[in-house]
Design a protein around this motif. Structure first.
Motif, PDB file in Angstrom:
ATOM      1  N   ASP A   8       0.850  -1.208   0.000  1.00  0.00           N
ATOM      2  CA  ASP A   8       0.000   0.000   0.000  1.00  0.00           C
ATOM      3  C   ASP A   8       0.879   1.250   0.000  1.00  0.00           C
ATOM      4  O   ASP A   8       0.619   2.220  -0.727  1.00  0.00           O
ATOM      5  N   ALA A   9       1.907   1.226   0.848  1.00  0.00           N
ATOM      6  CA  ALA A   9       2.786   2.399   0.980  1.00  0.00           C
ATOM      7  C   ALA A   9       3.555   2.646  -0.320  1.00  0.00           C
ATOM      8  O   ALA A   9       3.683   3.789  -0.773  1.00  0.00           O
ATOM      9  N   GLU A  11       2.705   1.745  -3.319  1.00  0.00           N
ATOM     10  CA  GLU A  11       1.764   2.190  -4.359  1.00  0.00           C
ATOM     11  C   GLU A  11       1.469   3.682  -4.194  1.00  0.00           C
ATOM     12  O   GLU A  11       1.483   4.444  -5.160  1.00  0.00           O
ATOM     13  N   LEU A  12       1.261   4.094  -2.959  1.00  0.00           N
ATOM     14  CA  LEU A  12       0.964   5.503  -2.691  1.00  0.00           C
ATOM     15  C   LEU A  12       2.188   6.382  -2.980  1.00  0.00           C
ATOM     16  O   LEU A  12       2.087   7.426  -3.625  1.00  0.00           O
ATOM     17  N   ARG A  15       2.779   6.712  -6.680  1.00  0.00           N
ATOM     18  CA  ARG A  15       1.723   7.452  -7.367  1.00  0.00           C
ATOM     19  C   ARG A  15       2.058   8.949  -7.357  1.00  0.00           C
ATOM     20  O   ARG A  15       1.695   9.700  -8.241  1.00  0.00           O
ATOM     21  N   ILE A  53       6.906   6.023   3.644  1.00  0.00           N
ATOM     22  CA  ILE A  53       5.868   6.960   3.211  1.00  0.00           C
ATOM     23  C   ILE A  53       6.128   8.405   3.633  1.00  0.00           C
ATOM     24  O   ILE A  53       5.463   9.326   3.138  1.00  0.00           O
ATOM     25  N   PHE A  56       6.179  11.135   0.950  1.00  0.00           N
ATOM     26  CA  PHE A  56       5.538  10.764  -0.321  1.00  0.00           C
ATOM     27  C   PHE A  56       4.947  11.960  -1.068  1.00  0.00           C
ATOM     28  O   PHE A  56       4.804  11.945  -2.283  1.00  0.00           O
ATOM     29  N   ASP A  57       4.615  13.030  -0.330  1.00  0.00           N
ATOM     30  CA  ASP A  57       4.006  14.198  -0.995  1.00  0.00           C
ATOM     31  C   ASP A  57       5.039  15.239  -1.414  1.00  0.00           C
ATOM     32  O   ASP A  57       4.686  16.261  -2.001  1.00  0.00           O
ATOM     33  N   ILE A  74      -3.988  13.528   3.168  1.00  0.00           N
ATOM     34  CA  ILE A  74      -4.279  12.364   2.311  1.00  0.00           C
ATOM     35  C   ILE A  74      -4.260  11.073   3.143  1.00  0.00           C
ATOM     36  O   ILE A  74      -5.157  10.222   3.018  1.00  0.00           O
ATOM     37  N   LEU A  75      -3.244  10.937   4.005  1.00  0.00           N
ATOM     38  CA  LEU A  75      -3.153   9.715   4.819  1.00  0.00           C
ATOM     39  C   LEU A  75      -4.379   9.575   5.726  1.00  0.00           C
ATOM     40  O   LEU A  75      -4.931   8.478   5.880  1.00  0.00           O
ATOM     41  N   LEU A  78      -7.346   8.494   3.834  1.00  0.00           N
ATOM     42  CA  LEU A  78      -7.253   7.074   3.491  1.00  0.00           C
ATOM     43  C   LEU A  78      -7.440   6.173   4.708  1.00  0.00           C
ATOM     44  O   LEU A  78      -7.449   4.952   4.589  1.00  0.00           O
ATOM     45  N   TRP A  80      -5.362   6.031   7.400  1.00  0.00           N
ATOM     46  CA  TRP A  80      -4.125   5.517   7.995  1.00  0.00           C
ATOM     47  C   TRP A  80      -4.145   5.721   9.509  1.00  0.00           C
ATOM     48  O   TRP A  80      -4.759   6.675  10.006  1.00  0.00           O
TER      49      TRP A  80
END
Ligand SMILES: [Fe+2]
Ligand SMILES: [Fe+2]
Length: 193
Positions: A8-9, A11-12, A15, A53, A56-57, A74-75, A78, A80
């Motif tokens: 999941d991490a 993929e995020l 992305r 993560i 990630f942004d 975002i987290l 989702l 988290w």
């Protein structure tokens, strides 16, 4: 949702991020978090996800007004875990979120140091990262002109907050990164010839 997995991490992260340096930074911090979780008797897979993560942004939101502000939102959207999101927020002191868990303290303590160790390894392509002496890392930390993007005060504060010994911390994070030197494309160990 159930606790996000490494898949999941990843993929995020991917992305939002395709910059190879940022991906390697994420992988470095993942390795350091995994290693410290093992030392502290925490869950290595969970800590690894938080390390992977944490930025990630950043590629799309590189300013203090946006980095982590956007990512944390975002987290949370989702679903988290809140303690993970707070640890991510804590790695940027300007967020004002106290680093009140060992996970948060560790993330802050390894983040800048991973970048610094990468710089140390890259200036000595003839030496594997595993063989970079702690002494030379400390000397370079005092050299303001070297890897000037790395905040020395954050490195110092991270060590103080985590309550670790500086030499040991540098060696520990270096060795964690050395374990994935091939992925990080850092100088490999010497081949005997
Ligand atoms: Fe960051
Ligand atoms: Fe980072």
């Amino acid at each position: 949702m159930s606790r996000p997995s490494r898949d999941d991490a990843w993929e995020l992260l991917t992305r939002f991020t395709d910059n190879p340096s940022l991906l390697k930074h994420a992988l470095s911090v993942e390795a350091a978090m995994r290693a410290y979780a093992g030392r502290f008797g925490e869950d290595p897979d969970e800590w690894a996800v938080v390390g992977l993560i944490h930025d990630f942004d950043y590629q799309q939101n590189p300013t203090e007004d946006t980095h982590v502000h956007v990512g944390a939102r975002i987290l949370r959207d989702l679903g988290w875990p809140e303690d993970w999101v707070r640890a991510v927020e804590g790695h940027a002191s300007y967020m004002g979120v106290p680093r009140d868990t060992t996970m948060a303290k560790t993330l802050f303590a390894v983040d800048e140091l991973c970048g610094f160790l990468t710089a140390c390894a890259l200036v000595r392509p003839d030496v594997s990262i595993a063989e970079v002496p702690v002494k030379s890392v400390k000397k370079k930390l005092k050299d303001k002109a070297f890897a000037r993007g790395v905040n020395r005060e954050d490195v110092r504060l991270g060590i103080e907050e985590l309550g670790v010994e500086m030499d040991d911390h540098i060696a520990f994070v270096r060795d964690a990164m050395a374990g994935i030197a091939d992925v990080l494309e850092l100088p490999p160990p010497h081949a005997d010839s």
